[in-house]
Scaffold this motif. Structure first.
Motif, PDB file in Angstrom:
ATOM      1  N   LYS A 230      39.913  31.138 -12.156  1.00 51.79           N
ATOM      2  CA  LYS A 230      39.922  31.017 -10.703  1.00 51.79           C
ATOM      3  C   LYS A 230      38.909  29.947 -10.351  1.00 51.79           C
ATOM      4  O   LYS A 230      37.754  30.032 -10.784  1.00 51.79           O
ATOM      5  N   HIS A 231      39.348  28.942  -9.631  1.00 50.72           N
ATOM      6  CA  HIS A 231      38.546  27.731  -9.467  1.00 50.72           C
ATOM      7  C   HIS A 231      38.438  27.370  -7.990  1.00 50.72           C
ATOM      8  O   HIS A 231      39.426  27.004  -7.362  1.00 50.72           O
ATOM      9  N   TRP A 232      37.203  27.489  -7.484  1.00 51.84           N
ATOM     10  CA  TRP A 232      36.940  27.104  -6.095  1.00 51.84           C
ATOM     11  C   TRP A 232      36.621  25.607  -6.046  1.00 51.84           C
ATOM     12  O   TRP A 232      35.461  25.211  -5.927  1.00 51.84           O
TER      13      TRP A 232
ATOM     14  N   LEU B  68      40.866  26.366  -3.320  1.00 52.35           N
ATOM     15  CA  LEU B  68      40.932  27.439  -4.316  1.00 52.35           C
ATOM     16  C   LEU B  68      42.289  27.389  -5.036  1.00 52.35           C
ATOM     17  O   LEU B  68      43.330  27.208  -4.403  1.00 52.35           O
ATOM     18  N   HIS B  69      42.257  27.536  -6.351  1.00 54.46           N
ATOM     19  CA  HIS B  69      43.500  27.660  -7.107  1.00 54.46           C
ATOM     20  C   HIS B  69      43.216  28.445  -8.389  1.00 54.46           C
ATOM     21  O   HIS B  69      42.059  28.727  -8.709  1.00 54.46           O
ATOM     22  N   TYR B  70      44.271  28.790  -9.088  1.00 55.64           N
ATOM     23  CA  TYR B  70      44.167  29.529 -10.352  1.00 55.64           C
ATOM     24  C   TYR B  70      44.715  28.634 -11.447  1.00 55.64           C
ATOM     25  O   TYR B  70      45.872  28.215 -11.395  1.00 55.64           O
ATOM     26  N   ASP B  71      43.868  28.325 -12.440  1.00 54.23           N
ATOM     27  CA  ASP B  71      44.305  27.485 -13.556  1.00 54.23           C
ATOM     28  C   ASP B  71      44.880  28.379 -14.647  1.00 54.23           C
ATOM     29  O   ASP B  71      44.151  29.145 -15.286  1.00 54.23           O
ATOM     30  N   PHE B  72      46.189  28.269 -14.825  1.00 54.91           N
ATOM     31  CA  PHE B  72      46.936  29.110 -15.758  1.00 54.91           C
ATOM     32  C   PHE B  72      47.086  28.327 -17.056  1.00 54.91           C
ATOM     33  O   PHE B  72      47.663  27.244 -17.063  1.00 54.91           O
TER      34      PHE B  72
HETATM   35 MN    MN Z   1      41.148  23.667 -11.654  1.00 52.00          MN
END
Ligand code: MN
Length: 207
Positions: free
Chosen positions: A42-44, A48-52
């Motif tokens: 989880k990257h603010w 904000l996004h979620y790196d899968f």
């Molecule tokens: Mn990222």
């Protein structure tokens, strides 16, 4: 693409004298071929996004998912394909300094292992990956499906989709990103593995 080449873009974006993110050296070699790990960070960043990230071909194949995953098969979540990251990146949690690429906080939101349901190299190339996730939060069958690029789009748009199985939960009743917002970095991998094995046991859904 060789393993070394696959991390070129990742390294080019970073100043490793300023960020504590790993360079990603000396990997591969001793790892057993069957062990495939996955991580969601989880990257603010600016947003904000979620790196899968899924381990494949000696690196972590990566997608940035703005809304994060959903257990509802009707929620097809945008997943922007981004550059490979080193396998050692899976352990990274911390603050990327201001002014550096991706500046902002990163936590390990989920981790575990994944099992491809079809040939993963072919699936990755053809834009259709089907797999099982054995994480602390995400379980069951999932798919990543590439869409057609719109004109001028540099990064490939994919969709992250929950496939129908016993883990499906309607969006109206459960949002995994809202109800399980925190880091799993300090939870042991054994817990991941045992929750994976207890797949049919409904109590493991609480993990
Ligand atoms: Mn990222």
């Amino acid at each position: 693409m060789s393993k070394a080449d696959s991390l070129k873009t990742y390294r080019a974006k970073r100043d490793f004298s300023k960020t504590t993110e790993p360079r990603g050296e000396n990997q591969g070699g001793s790892r057993r071929a069957q062990e495939r790990v996955f991580v969601i960070q989880k990257h603010w960043a600016t947003r904000l996004h979620y790196d899968f990230r899924l381990e494949l071909e000696g690196a972590m194949k990566s997608w940035a998912v703005p809304k994060g995953p959903s257990f509802d098969p009707n929620d097809k979540r945008m997943a922007v394909h981004v550059e490979d990251h080193p396998i050692s990146y899976n352990r990274f949690e911390g603050q990327i300094p201001a002014g550096q690429y991706g500046a902002g906080k990163v936590i390990i939101w989920d981790k575990g292992y994944w099992i491809p349901l079809e040939d993963p190299r072919k699936g990755y190339r053809d834009g259709k990956l089907k797999f099982e996730l054995h994480g602390l939060k995400l379980k069951g069958n999932w798919a990543l499906v590439r869409m057609k690029n719109r004109e001028g789009e540099k990064q490939e748009p994919w969709l992250l989709i929950k496939e129908k199985d016993e883990y499906v939960r309607p969006a109206a009743e459960f949002s995994v990103v809202d109800e399980m917002p925190d880091s799993v970095a300090n939870l042991p991998q054994e817990q991941v593995e045992s929750s994976g094995r207890k797949k049919k046991d409904s109590s493991s859904r609480q993990a």
